[in-house]
Design a protein around this motif. Structure first.
Motif, short mmCIF file in Angstrom:
data_model
loop_
_atom_site.label_atom_id
_atom_site.label_comp_id
_atom_site.label_asym_id
_atom_site.label_seq_id
_atom_site.Cartn_x
_atom_site.Cartn_y
_atom_site.Cartn_z
N GLU A 74 0.83 -1.20 0.00
CA GLU A 74 0.00 0.00 0.00
C GLU A 74 0.86 1.25 0.00
N ALA A 75 2.01 1.20 0.68
CA ALA A 75 2.90 2.35 0.70
C ALA A 75 3.49 2.61 -0.69
N LEU A 76 3.78 1.55 -1.43
CA LEU A 76 4.28 1.71 -2.79
C LEU A 76 3.22 2.38 -3.65
N ARG A 77 1.98 2.00 -3.45
CA ARG A 77 0.89 2.61 -4.20
C ARG A 77 0.73 4.08 -3.81
N ALA A 78 1.03 4.37 -2.54
CA ALA A 78 0.90 5.75 -2.06
C ALA A 78 2.02 6.64 -2.55
N GLY A 79 3.08 6.03 -3.08
CA GLY A 79 4.15 6.84 -3.63
C GLY A 79 5.55 6.55 -3.13
N ALA A 80 5.69 5.56 -2.23
CA ALA A 80 7.03 5.20 -1.77
C ALA A 80 7.85 4.66 -2.94
N SER A 81 9.14 4.88 -2.89
CA SER A 81 10.01 4.46 -4.00
C SER A 81 10.63 3.08 -3.79
N ILE A 100 12.00 -9.80 -2.80
CA ILE A 100 10.88 -9.70 -1.88
C ILE A 100 9.85 -8.70 -2.38
N THR A 101 10.27 -7.65 -3.07
CA THR A 101 9.34 -6.65 -3.59
C THR A 101 8.38 -7.28 -4.58
N ARG A 102 8.91 -8.05 -5.51
CA ARG A 102 8.05 -8.67 -6.52
C ARG A 102 7.14 -9.72 -5.90
N ARG A 103 7.68 -10.48 -4.92
CA ARG A 103 6.85 -11.50 -4.29
C ARG A 103 5.69 -10.88 -3.51
N LEU A 104 5.98 -9.78 -2.84
CA LEU A 104 4.95 -9.10 -2.07
C LEU A 104 3.83 -8.62 -2.97
N ILE A 105 4.17 -7.98 -4.08
CA ILE A 105 3.16 -7.48 -5.00
C ILE A 105 2.35 -8.64 -5.58
N THR A 106 3.04 -9.73 -5.93
CA THR A 106 2.34 -10.89 -6.48
C THR A 106 1.33 -11.45 -5.49
N GLU A 107 1.74 -11.60 -4.24
CA GLU A 107 0.85 -12.15 -3.21
C GLU A 107 -0.36 -11.25 -2.99
N PHE A 108 -0.12 -9.95 -2.97
CA PHE A 108 -1.21 -9.01 -2.72
C PHE A 108 -2.20 -9.01 -3.87
N VAL A 145 3.23 -1.94 -10.19
CA VAL A 145 1.90 -2.05 -9.58
C VAL A 145 0.83 -2.03 -10.66
N LEU A 146 0.96 -1.11 -11.62
CA LEU A 146 -0.04 -0.99 -12.68
C LEU A 146 -0.08 -2.26 -13.53
N ALA A 147 1.08 -2.82 -13.84
CA ALA A 147 1.14 -4.03 -14.66
C ALA A 147 0.41 -5.19 -14.00
N ILE A 201 -1.89 -7.12 -17.00
CA ILE A 201 -0.90 -7.30 -18.05
C ILE A 201 0.11 -8.36 -17.63
N VAL A 202 0.40 -8.39 -16.33
CA VAL A 202 1.24 -9.45 -15.76
C VAL A 202 0.41 -10.19 -14.73
N SER A 203 0.41 -11.50 -14.81
CA SER A 203 -0.38 -12.30 -13.89
C SER A 203 0.38 -12.56 -12.60
N PRO A 204 -0.33 -12.84 -11.48
CA PRO A 204 0.33 -13.16 -10.22
C PRO A 204 1.30 -14.32 -10.33
N ALA A 205 1.08 -15.18 -11.32
CA ALA A 205 1.97 -16.33 -11.48
C ALA A 205 3.32 -15.93 -12.06
N GLY A 206 3.38 -14.69 -12.56
CA GLY A 206 4.66 -14.19 -13.04
C GLY A 206 4.76 -14.03 -14.54
N GLY A 207 3.75 -14.48 -15.30
CA GLY A 207 3.81 -14.36 -16.75
C GLY A 207 2.92 -13.25 -17.24
#
Length: 230
Positions: free
Chosen positions: A95-102, A132-140, A210-212, A217-223
């Motif tokens: 959520e912080a990344l969505r709010a604008g954290a880098s 961990i960043t990509r895994r977190l986004i995928t899980e969410f 986040v947008l992808a 455009i990108v699935s949680p499975a990674g493709g």
């Protein structure tokens, strides 16, 4: 490059540790600190540091709300937020990344990696290197039904190559890795990423990731996922 840093954590010992670490590096200086998000927002508006090291879970105001308020202030030289957390699966971080954290790092990150993260964020880049960043986004994102994810109309303006680049960016690849994977020059890769940022109105690569995921455009499975725009 001289970088001013503001440290926010509710534990005094952690603040002291970060302060000592940052101040020991030439070109980096801690210009202030706070014990909660509310104090941080007020001080950051005055001091305008380059980077805020911001804890996720704090009393009075957590890191998520603090990030929203810090990023909402607006400035010709915006402050960048680097989240620091103990948890590698905390939804607050997404959520912080969505709010604008880098980006974000774990509190047990080696000192040299933390310093590198500060410099990357200060330079205006998004910190996507940790897996961990990509895994977190995928899980969410996997918990959100595709039908409920926003699909920006601007996606319809992307070229086939730009969509391909977006998929690679969502995988956390750097411009150099993009160039190698797509057999293009680094300059061309950088141009494609810049075009994506402009067309999609994204602040940085984090927002592109986040947008992808949210648009499918990108699935949680990674493709690659459903790339329909309508």
């Amino acid at each position: 490059m001289s970088v001013s840093v503001f440290v926010v954590d509710d534990e005094e010992l952690i603040r002291a540790g970060f302060r000592a670490l940052v101040n020991a590096v030439p070109g980096l200086t801690v210009v202030g600190e706070a014990a909660n998000g509310a104090q941080a927002v007020q001080s950051v508006r005055t001091l305008r540091p380059d980077v805020v090291l911001l804890d996720v879970r704090m009393p009075v105001m957590d890191g998520l709300e603090a990030t929203r308020r810090i990023m909402a202030t607006g400035s010709a030289t915006p402050t960048r937020v680097l989240m620091v957390t103990t948890f590698d699966h905390d939804e607050y971080v997404f959520e912080a990344l969505r709010a604008g954290a880098s980006g974000f790092v774990l509190k047990d990150t080696p000192p040299e990696r933390l310093i590198e993260a500060i410099r990357v964020v200060a330079a205006g880049e998004a910190l996507l290197t940790p897996t961990i960043t990509r895994r977190l986004i995928t899980e969410f994102v996997s918990r959100t039904a595709p039908a409920h994810r926003p699909v920006p109309a601007a996606l319809a303006t992307l070229t086939e190559r730009e969509r391909e680049v977006l998929v690679h960016v969502a995988a956390g690849r750097s411009n150099a890795e993009l160039a190698e994977s797509l057999h293009i020059s680094r300059a061309t890769a950088k141009t494609h990423v810049s075009n994506l940022l402009s067309k999609l109105g994204a602040r940085d690569r984090i927002q592109l990731v986040v947008l992808a995921y949210e648009s499918g455009i990108v699935s949680p499975a990674g493709g690659s996922g459903d790339t329909r725009t309508g």
